[in-house]
Design an enzyme around this catalytic site. Sequence first.
Site, PDB file in Angstrom:
ATOM      1  N   GLY A  14       0.820  -1.208   0.000  1.00  0.00           N
ATOM      2  CA  GLY A  14       0.000   0.000   0.000  1.00  0.00           C
ATOM      3  C   GLY A  14       0.850   1.252   0.000  1.00  0.00           C
ATOM      4  N   ASN A 109       6.062  -6.148   5.354  1.00  0.00           N
ATOM      5  CA  ASN A 109       6.519  -7.522   5.604  1.00  0.00           C
ATOM      6  C   ASN A 109       6.735  -8.330   4.337  1.00  0.00           C
ATOM      7  OD1 ASN A 109       4.859  -6.535   7.828  1.00  0.00           O
ATOM      8  ND2 ASN A 109       5.409  -8.465   8.819  1.00  0.00           N
ATOM      9  N   THR A 137       5.177   1.366   6.112  1.00  0.00           N
ATOM     10  CA  THR A 137       3.802   0.912   6.322  1.00  0.00           C
ATOM     11  C   THR A 137       3.081   1.822   7.292  1.00  0.00           C
ATOM     12  OG1 THR A 137       2.340  -0.796   7.181  1.00  0.00           O
ATOM     13  CG2 THR A 137       4.549  -0.785   8.068  1.00  0.00           C
ATOM     14  N   ASP A 139       0.636   0.865   8.891  1.00  0.00           N
ATOM     15  CA  ASP A 139       0.195  -0.014   9.979  1.00  0.00           C
ATOM     16  C   ASP A 139       1.180  -0.058  11.142  1.00  0.00           C
ATOM     17  OD1 ASP A 139      -2.133  -0.732   8.691  1.00  0.00           O
ATOM     18  OD2 ASP A 139      -1.205  -2.424   7.658  1.00  0.00           O
ATOM     19  N   MET A 184      -7.790   2.459   9.515  1.00  0.00           N
ATOM     20  CA  MET A 184      -7.079   1.325   8.928  1.00  0.00           C
ATOM     21  C   MET A 184      -6.367   0.499   9.996  1.00  0.00           C
ATOM     22  SD  MET A 184      -5.383   2.826   5.456  1.00  0.00           S
ATOM     23  CE  MET A 184      -6.266   2.650   3.893  1.00  0.00           C
ATOM     24  N   GLY A 185      -6.279  -0.803   9.744  1.00  0.00           N
ATOM     25  CA  GLY A 185      -5.591  -1.707  10.661  1.00  0.00           C
ATOM     26  C   GLY A 185      -6.394  -2.984  10.839  1.00  0.00           C
ATOM     27  N   GLU A 241     -10.518  -1.159  11.683  1.00  0.00           N
ATOM     28  CA  GLU A 241     -11.340  -1.961  10.772  1.00  0.00           C
ATOM     29  C   GLU A 241     -11.319  -3.433  11.167  1.00  0.00           C
ATOM     30  OE1 GLU A 241      -9.789  -1.856   6.729  1.00  0.00           O
ATOM     31  OE2 GLU A 241      -7.746  -1.685   7.476  1.00  0.00           O
ATOM     32  N   GLN A 296      -6.345   8.183   4.642  1.00  0.00           N
ATOM     33  CA  GLN A 296      -5.455   8.023   5.795  1.00  0.00           C
ATOM     34  C   GLN A 296      -4.010   7.817   5.372  1.00  0.00           C
ATOM     35  OE1 GLN A 296      -7.454   5.258   8.890  1.00  0.00           O
ATOM     36  NE2 GLN A 296      -8.682   5.027   7.052  1.00  0.00           N
ATOM     37  N   ARG A 297      -3.815   7.151   4.267  1.00  0.00           N
ATOM     38  CA  ARG A 297      -2.446   6.861   3.856  1.00  0.00           C
ATOM     39  C   ARG A 297      -1.958   7.777   2.738  1.00  0.00           C
ATOM     40  NH1 ARG A 297      -3.517   0.978   0.885  1.00  0.00           N
ATOM     41  NH2 ARG A 297      -3.893   1.801  -1.208  1.00  0.00           N
TER      42      ARG A 297
END
Lengths: 405, 405
Positions: A14, A109, A137, A139, A184-185, A241, A296-297
């Site tokens: 992403g 990852n 990331t 995340d 997000m997550g 999420e 968000q990203r």
Amino acid sequence: MGNKGNLVVGQSGGPTAVINSSLVGVIHEAMQHDAIGAIYGMVHGVSGVLHEEFIDLRQESAETLERLRYTPASALGTVRYKLHSADYDRLLDVLMAYDVRYFLYIGGNDSMDTAHKVHLAAQAKGYELYALGVPKTVDNDLAYTDHCPGYGSAARFVATAVRDTGYDTEAMGESSPVKFIEVMGRNAGWLTAAAALARVEPNDPPQLLYVPECGVSLEQVVNDVRYWYETIGHCVVAVSEGMRNEQGEEIGSGFGQVELDAFGHARKGGVVETLEAIVKAELGVRVRHDKPGYLQRSCAALASPVDRAEAYLVGQAAVREALAGVSDRMITLERQPGPTYAVTTGLAPLAEVANAEHLLPREYINAAGNGVTEAFLEYARPLIGEPLAPYARLAKHAVPKRLAE
Amino acid sequence: MGNKGNLVVGQSGGPTAVINSSLVGVIHEAMQHDAIGAIYGMVHGVSGVLHEEFIDLRQESAETLERLRYTPASALGTVRYKLHSADYDRLLDVLMAYDVRYFLYIGGNDSMDTAHKVHLAAQAKGYELYALGVPKTVDNDLAYTDHCPGYGSAARFVATAVRDTGYDTEAMGESSPVKFIEVMGRNAGWLTAAAALARVEPNDPPQLLYVPECGVSLEQVVNDVRYWYETIGHCVVAVSEGMRNEQGEEIGSGFGQVELDAFGHARKGGVVETLEAIVKAELGVRVRHDKPGYLQRSCAALASPVDRAEAYLVGQAAVREALAGVSDRMITLERQPGPTYAVTTGLAPLAEVANAEHLLPREYINAAGNGVTEAFLEYARPLIGEPLAPYARLAKHAVPKRLAE
């Protein structure tokens, strides 16, 4: 100093608001070293290698590169293609044909796993190649690094959004006093936890937040929201999420999307739609939600300057480490001790990063599982840059009443 | 100069990023005039008048007021209560008991209707009252004014969000090449049209946009998206929540929310969920959506400085007009002729504003009904302030291939 050869850099997974800053860090640094010949960009990550789709990054103008540091998303194009073991032979053939000696992969990852396997494939062929990973990331779930480039900017966006929609909810009062905001997550609650950075006063939004690491019952959610509604008249809730119930089951689809078929029937409700319906039924008040999704990203205007600078730094470091003969490692960020926030870069083995998932530790989540601890706030605060611009609330000196109703 | 008396100001309807700037404009201006005694704020609009919930705005600190200009949402609290005819007697009793001679109401159509009826009720009682409306709405649907304070900031947010999520979609390529973004506007497409301000190059996002004023068939939407997907590999679509089909029927629920019952079943799909499902089925590609919801009207960090200044200006103007003896009017913004954007304030009858809805005129929508015209861009461009910060795309000089696949 590594052998003279070409460098290839790619972006994977992403996009973020600052992943291009890492790319520019790589390019700028690579341009400083005579040991590096061509600087190639993979078009759409490893897919570009497999299909020999490279671009010549030395031909980009200085102005383009400078602007790119402030441009969100992945300028090279990203990819979610999962490599098969047979693909690695082809990858190596291509890298060898283009005399690539430096393979830099910016991602999470899965991308670290790819870079690791490229390293192994080169080793197996006896081909001298320096393969390094550059972390990225929103995340924040990569292990062996204090935090991940991309996270600070998304965290700043989430804190900003929660505060803004929170003030909106407060202003609406009884008209629609409860608001859920989906963050997000799927497995990691880092980004949802960052919503707490919006809070200045104890009653500020978000009044509640729920992360995947700590499942809570729907009954608790209803009671938590009721408490705040009855205490201050409204309640704003940040929800991952991937939020889970007390049995560890995902409450929504976990992908932040309600999937409807062509006739408008829901296949499975998203988490905020589910919570909205339950709270509405139980409390009898209007409930609303926001799903900022990909903003968000990608919101560069609200990116963290600290995050942007660190993203650039890890890109630069990857080039220097590769030239120093390092391979099979990811660049990490190491927070320095002391009163002032500072980081240096370090190294972690790609295979170990690829196989780990760094979730929000229990000590960062409060006892009730509906908020964060001061330890988390201390961890996260420097990552978003300057504090959010101060807002005002009226002191509201009441005028004595003159009439009865 | 009006008689000496007290002033009351209230905020009504949906909050915006700059409605507090109007409030501060009222307070600052009122403080300059000896003819005005107390400056009262209605808590939650006319509901605060009915229940005698006033706050003393003269007791607020200068620092609070200055920060409030940059604070989103309605600091006094807003209201969606629809007044009954009997309520106006009570309203007048309260206004008279507090010696209110200046009644300023910040809001949209309904608020203008309220202010008009307050004016009539005072007239009927022979009570000297100057009732004025201060325009506010992100929908930009008030007539008799060039545009509405609140619109420019929401427009800047939408353009920013569409560009950011558009770059994200472009980066994802084949992984998820189609994105819908749902924009506020049940009847008026002004805000969705503003998405077009994100575009610099012809192929920039949004590639398509649909507004309620111009219904299009679902078949056209599918064909429009297919065209862009086949031409440039992706497609980003801004959609009004009140988008209609060629028969003029709303495609989604029109309220930007999927209503699910407590068991997760959708009662009716929202517009972007419906379009997502259809395009996914027809094109066979992954489709995603964003629903920034209330962030569109509350994101102070992305507010338009032009809009914020104009919101302040209409607040000031309302006080001056009231003191000059004007009543039953809304402050308007009049764009001045000439090469440089400039506005002055004007006046429009409240009853006429209340009964009109200013929709996007046909000449601002392109022939196909899936975009805007240059005339719209010229109208809207100055309202969002400075152009969005420039982004970069790589020139992407292809490296000649060395291997066959």
